[in-house]
Design an enzyme around this catalytic site. Sequence first.
Site, PDB file in Angstrom:
ATOM      1  N   HIS A 174      36.517  43.856  40.063  1.00 20.25           N
ATOM      2  CA  HIS A 174      37.680  44.237  41.397  1.00 20.25           C
ATOM      3  C   HIS A 174      39.059  43.932  40.296  1.00 20.25           C
ATOM      4  CE1 HIS A 174      39.432  43.412  45.102  1.00 20.25           C
ATOM      5  NE2 HIS A 174      38.899  42.101  45.547  1.00 20.25           N
ATOM      6  N   HIS A 177      43.718  44.598  46.118  1.00 22.44           N
ATOM      7  CA  HIS A 177      44.303  43.794  46.634  1.00 22.44           C
ATOM      8  C   HIS A 177      45.160  42.671  46.159  1.00 22.44           C
ATOM      9  CE1 HIS A 177      40.586  44.621  48.183  1.00 22.44           C
ATOM     10  NE2 HIS A 177      41.037  45.807  48.455  1.00 22.44           N
ATOM     11  N   TYR A 179      44.112  41.242  43.359  1.00 23.61           N
ATOM     12  CA  TYR A 179      43.983  40.133  42.309  1.00 23.61           C
ATOM     13  C   TYR A 179      44.584  40.297  40.964  1.00 23.61           C
ATOM     14  CZ  TYR A 179      41.403  38.366  46.348  1.00 23.61           C
ATOM     15  OH  TYR A 179      41.848  38.393  47.913  1.00 23.61           O
TER      16      TYR A 179
END
Length: 367
Positions: A174, A177, A179
């Site tokens: 990931h 976004h 993060y």
Amino acid sequence: MSQTNKSLEALFKPFKSEKLTLANRTVMAPMTRGFSPEGIPGEDVADYYRRRAENGVGLIVTEGTGINHPASVSGARIPLFHGDASLDGWKQVVKDVHQAGGKIVPQLWHVGMTRKKGELPNADALPVGPSGLSLSGEKVTEPMTESEVMAMVEAYAQAAADAKRLGFDGIELHGAHGYLIDQFFWGNTNKRTDRYGGDLVGRTQFAVEVIEACRREVGPDFPIIFRFSQWKMNDFKAKLAETPDELHRFLQPIVEAGVDIFHCSTRRFWEAEFEGSDLNLAGWTKKLTGKPVISVGSVGLDGEFTSFEGANTASLDGLIEKLENEEFDMVAIGRSLLMDPEWVRKVREGRLNDLLPFNKEALQKLY
């Protein structure tokens, strides 16, 4: 939803790359659910993913799972990807999905500076990030030291090794976004002057080392998917790359590090990424890197996900057209699959009028 006039054949062609073969082009998008008390996914979570596999989803990407760092997640019910109990839970998920004929990868996650001080599961653990800055640029903690960054790289690598050991079909990192990995990418949150900072290319160094460390652990044939976005949770208009040339320079080190597939997160898949072209972020990423790509963003619905209000079903014609044009290779479906585990089966059978609108109450239940 009105009956589509276009053939759905493009959505149900098998996908085959060097390291991954899927029955069709559908992907379950990763969606945080928070149904794993003490970070342990139980039978209800396994059943939730199994139902999607039984109904023909080509590839399941799990909700974000916390790597082995005390501040990796925000919330005591977010699943972890370390510790015997959590990993045993995920082993059962993999078993159930495979028995149903599906394929599944875990999304490996660290939330970075989006975590607030005092949040569970480890209230004493401070949030960490490249420069200790929140997404709005406010100083919250001290920047990570180089040794802390290197230890974080190894935490990702351990999670990758565990994923392979448990029988997953690959991993997704990931990097989107706002993060942790994305906080290294973004100039607003990365003010470092060492090898993990600098210009757009310099700020990819942390991701490069994470990918290389994961590849070292899983070997050459295990798929590594990398999710990235331009937008951040606090800024939907944010851009890492303002032009195709900048996007190419950003992506090249990540490609060279060993990514196999890019998962290009946008809020609305039909929106063009740059002026002068109809290509979305996934389309540009495929054009610039030659790698297979997953597109995502309000598929089958008329309202964007960030409001998490209700949304009605919408025509798939535009999506199918882009697939037929080979602008992207796979399509991730989020809220539609959250609400309806049979979504893929219904679409394949042409039962478009049976598709369910999204109801935000679906967030409170594992359908």
